[in-house]
Design a protein around this motif. Sequence first.
Motif, PDB file in Angstrom:
ATOM      1  N   GLY A  56       0.793  -1.228   0.000  1.00  0.00           N
ATOM      2  CA  GLY A  56       0.000   0.000   0.000  1.00  0.00           C
ATOM      3  C   GLY A  56       0.821   1.271   0.000  1.00  0.00           C
ATOM      4  N   ASP A  57       1.846   1.326   0.879  1.00  0.00           N
ATOM      5  CA  ASP A  57       2.674   2.536   0.940  1.00  0.00           C
ATOM      6  C   ASP A  57       3.376   2.794  -0.389  1.00  0.00           C
ATOM      7  OD1 ASP A  57       1.964   3.050   3.545  1.00  0.00           O
ATOM      8  OD2 ASP A  57       3.739   2.055   4.398  1.00  0.00           O
ATOM      9  N   GLU A  58       3.894   1.747  -0.985  1.00  0.00           N
ATOM     10  CA  GLU A  58       4.587   1.878  -2.274  1.00  0.00           C
ATOM     11  C   GLU A  58       3.624   2.348  -3.371  1.00  0.00           C
ATOM     12  OE1 GLU A  58       7.153  -0.858  -5.396  1.00  0.00           O
ATOM     13  OE2 GLU A  58       6.697  -1.647  -3.412  1.00  0.00           O
ATOM     14  N   ARG A  60       0.862   4.139  -2.921  1.00  0.00           N
ATOM     15  CA  ARG A  60       0.524   5.548  -2.678  1.00  0.00           C
ATOM     16  C   ARG A  60       1.674   6.467  -3.074  1.00  0.00           C
ATOM     17  NH1 ARG A  60      -2.687   2.985   0.952  1.00  0.00           N
ATOM     18  NH2 ARG A  60      -1.104   2.629   2.536  1.00  0.00           N
ATOM     19  N   GLU A  61       2.911   6.045  -2.822  1.00  0.00           N
ATOM     20  CA  GLU A  61       4.073   6.843  -3.224  1.00  0.00           C
ATOM     21  C   GLU A  61       4.138   6.975  -4.744  1.00  0.00           C
ATOM     22  OE1 GLU A  61       7.658   5.246  -1.520  1.00  0.00           O
ATOM     23  OE2 GLU A  61       6.837   5.371   0.508  1.00  0.00           O
ATOM     24  N   ALA A  62       3.870   5.881  -5.442  1.00  0.00           N
ATOM     25  CA  ALA A  62       3.875   5.916  -6.911  1.00  0.00           C
ATOM     26  C   ALA A  62       2.780   6.838  -7.430  1.00  0.00           C
ATOM     27  CB  ALA A  62       3.702   4.507  -7.471  1.00  0.00           C
ATOM     28  N   GLN A  63       1.623   6.791  -6.793  1.00  0.00           N
ATOM     29  CA  GLN A  63       0.509   7.648  -7.201  1.00  0.00           C
ATOM     30  C   GLN A  63       0.890   9.117  -7.013  1.00  0.00           C
ATOM     31  OE1 GLN A  63      -3.031   7.475  -4.753  1.00  0.00           O
ATOM     32  NE2 GLN A  63      -4.318   7.868  -6.532  1.00  0.00           N
ATOM     33  N   GLU A  64       1.483   9.434  -5.875  1.00  0.00           N
ATOM     34  CA  GLU A  64       1.863  10.824  -5.594  1.00  0.00           C
ATOM     35  C   GLU A  64       2.962  11.292  -6.559  1.00  0.00           C
ATOM     36  OE1 GLU A  64       1.523  14.472  -4.257  1.00  0.00           O
ATOM     37  OE2 GLU A  64       0.208  12.825  -3.688  1.00  0.00           O
TER      38      GLU A  64
END
Length: 72
Positions: A56-58, A60-64
């Motif tokens: 999940g964190d990865e 969200r980071e890619a999305q941002e």
Amino acid sequence: MENQKATQKTQSPDLEGEGNHTADRRYREGVERSVKGGKIEENAEEAARALDGPEGDELREAQEATRRGRPS
């Protein structure tokens, strides 16, 4: 004008210039297949599980990064 002609000769034939029509067409065809496939809810649930899971964190980071204009 000559500089433009020289650039056109050296560019890859895959380069489409401003607005990639091939990518747009492929995207639209993919969306249409997804909608016609009827697995929208299933795919949405899978995406939600992925965001809640260990990746999940990865994600969200890619999305941002994509929002900022920097692909991950």
